[in-house]
Design an enzyme around this catalytic site. Structure first.
Site, PDB file in Angstrom:
ATOM      1  N   SER A 234     114.110  68.089  19.269  1.00 38.87           N
ATOM      2  CA  SER A 234     113.404  69.323  19.603  1.00 38.87           C
ATOM      3  C   SER A 234     111.899  69.073  19.702  1.00 38.87           C
ATOM      4  O   SER A 234     111.471  68.158  20.409  1.00 38.87           O
ATOM      5  CB  SER A 234     113.759  70.400  18.571  1.00 38.87           C
ATOM      6  OG  SER A 234     113.360  71.669  19.004  1.00 38.87           O
ATOM      7  N   ASP A 328     122.135  73.297  26.206  1.00 39.52           N
ATOM      8  CA  ASP A 328     120.921  73.566  25.439  1.00 39.52           C
ATOM      9  C   ASP A 328     120.282  74.855  25.955  1.00 39.52           C
ATOM     10  O   ASP A 328     119.860  74.934  27.101  1.00 39.52           O
ATOM     11  CB  ASP A 328     119.959  72.384  25.598  1.00 39.52           C
ATOM     12  CG  ASP A 328     118.681  72.532  24.779  1.00 39.52           C
ATOM     13  OD1 ASP A 328     118.469  73.596  24.175  1.00 39.52           O
ATOM     14  OD2 ASP A 328     117.890  71.560  24.755  1.00 39.52           O
ATOM     15  N   HIS A 362     121.606  72.623  21.530  1.00 37.90           N
ATOM     16  CA  HIS A 362     120.295  72.020  21.256  1.00 37.90           C
ATOM     17  C   HIS A 362     120.303  71.166  19.990  1.00 37.90           C
ATOM     18  O   HIS A 362     119.750  70.069  19.978  1.00 37.90           O
ATOM     19  CB  HIS A 362     119.254  73.136  21.130  1.00 37.90           C
ATOM     20  CG  HIS A 362     117.847  72.655  20.970  1.00 37.90           C
ATOM     21  ND1 HIS A 362     117.142  72.079  22.001  1.00 37.90           N
ATOM     22  CD2 HIS A 362     117.017  72.666  19.897  1.00 37.90           C
ATOM     23  CE1 HIS A 362     115.933  71.747  21.571  1.00 37.90           C
ATOM     24  NE2 HIS A 362     115.824  72.105  20.294  1.00 37.90           N
TER      25      HIS A 362
END
Length: 418
Positions: A234, A328, A362
């Site tokens: 991330s 994601d 994600h």
């Protein structure tokens, strides 16, 4: 007499468990329920319904779940399908060294739909899931500006060194570092905001701080020279990619669903300042669950006006592995990885690689970790949507973890023995 068994009862969190039931009536339908409480007392549960064979036995490596939180043959389904009792909860392991996650397996002799504790199960079993192995050392790091925890495998070493970065959650998360140390790597779980005396909010990415951490790790006598790896996810993967581009100490980088440019905050390194690509709050979407989808929130790093913010990946010192979830919902991570790979290839570089996992979200974690579809995160007025299909997401976690271990064994350290 019902007999519920799990082998092994105590294991690393990335190891599979073989669950079996004996002593059932032929073709009997039963419920298996798993329960876990995190260190803050938050409850996570899963359940699945099974039918015994004609011998009155059940083997999760062979027999399909008929319903519940998953369907089909999934030997570890009760682990990765754990769901929070409170909406938008995210499972995190805070204490790595001295306590495992305890998972309770309960067997009910029919289709059981109520909460655990309402009816006594016919058999129960407690399992331990560890995030470090015997002999692994944890050293608190508070040197210069650097804050974190260093995990050292047992033995004299030297060991391949890795820096581990998480994202916008802030603080210090150590569970991935502990698992990597159990596999023979020396890992610095590195905090960069909202921890100890670090800034409470991230306002800029100061790459000099991360270089200081890299130098500290390389200076340790148990770390193999000449370079280190980085594993990142991330916002941390944005920083990890910047480290690969600007820091000569970084020789191998894993970026899990990150970006290829400076976003939201300036990035500084010595005299260099990269301004962030603009974001567009009006593009935020609120899903049916009430969580916010940020996938289209950020500006496009392919736009000509944004090129000054894009990282020069062609200057990286070593190979880069992009691990991308096709579902994601937070980052447009596939496009970012593809642009980075295009840059590498246009400069004659072939050491970039993307592993694209359709249906994965994600937050790609180590194997058997419950998928978090959405959770609260620092500074936002609504939960963030992460995305993912549970079955496909877990398959991605298992394969990606194997690829990560293989990648670091191949590319970090000059005398790897693993």
């Amino acid at each position: 007499m019902f007999q519920l068994t799990a082998t092994p009862v105590s294991a690393l969190a990335d190891e599979p468990v073989h669950i079996r039931v004996m002593g059932l009536a032929p073709l009997q339908v039963v419920t298996l329920m798993a329960s876990l409480k995190d260190e803050k007392g938050n409850l996570f549960q899963s359940r699945a319904f099974y039918r015994a064979n004609e011998a009155g036995e059940l083997d999760l490596e062979q027999d399909p779940a008929l319903g519940g939180d998953f369907v089909g043959v999934h030997p570890m389904g009760l682990f990765w399908s754990l769901k929070p009792e409170k909406a938008f909860g995210r499972l995190l392991k805070l204490e790595v060294m001295n306590s495992p996650f305890w998972i309770t397996l309960d067997l009910y002799d029919s289709v059981y739909l109520q909460k655990s504790g309402v009816v006594q199960p016919r058999a129960s079993l407690e399992l331990q899931r560890w995030f470090s192995s015997p002999g692994v050392q944890r050293l608190k790091i508070r040197e210069g500006r650097v804050r974190g925890a260093l995990f050292l495998p047992p033995g004299e070493g030297p060991f391949p060194g890795i820096i581990d970065l998480f994202g916008g959650i802030g603080g210090l998360l150590e569970y991935r570092a502990g698992l990597l140390a159990a596999h023979g790597f020396a890992v610095l779980a590195l905090a960069y905001f909202a921890y100890d005396d670090l800034p409470n909010q991230l306002q800029e990415v100061d790459l000099d701080y991360f270089e200081e951490a890299a130098n500290l790790l390389l200076a340790h006598p148990k770390i193999q020279k000449p370079g280190i790896g980085v594993i990142s996810v991330s916002k941390g993967a944005e920083i990890g990619l910047a480290m690969a581009c600007y820091l000569k100490q970084v020789v191998a980088t894993v970026c899990i669903n990150g970006s290829n440019a400076a976003f939201e905050f300036p990035l500084r390194y010595r005299d260099l300042v990269l301004k962030p690509i603009p974001s567009f709050p009006e593009r935020m979407e609120v899903s049916a669950s009430g969580a916010v989808r940020l996938r289209h929130y950020k500006g496009d790093p392919r736009d000509e006006s944004n090129q000054q913010s894009v990282f020069p990946v062609e200057k990286s010192q070593g190979p880069i592995l992009f691990i991308i979830g096709g579902d994601d919902e937070c980052f447009n991570s596939r496009d970012y990885a593809e642009q980075a790979l295009d840059q590498l290839q246009s400069h004659g570089r072939s050491d970039g690689r993307m592993l694209l996992y359709p249906g994965a979200g994600h937050l790609i974690e180590p194997p058997y970790w419950p998928m978090c579809y959405g959770s609260w995160t620092r500074g936002l007025f609504r939960p963030l949507l992460w995305g993912g299909d549970p079955v496909l997401h877990e398959a991605a976690q298992e394969q990606a973890w194997r690829e990560i271990l293989k990648f670091f064994r191949q590319h970090v350290g000059s005398r790897s023995k693993f």
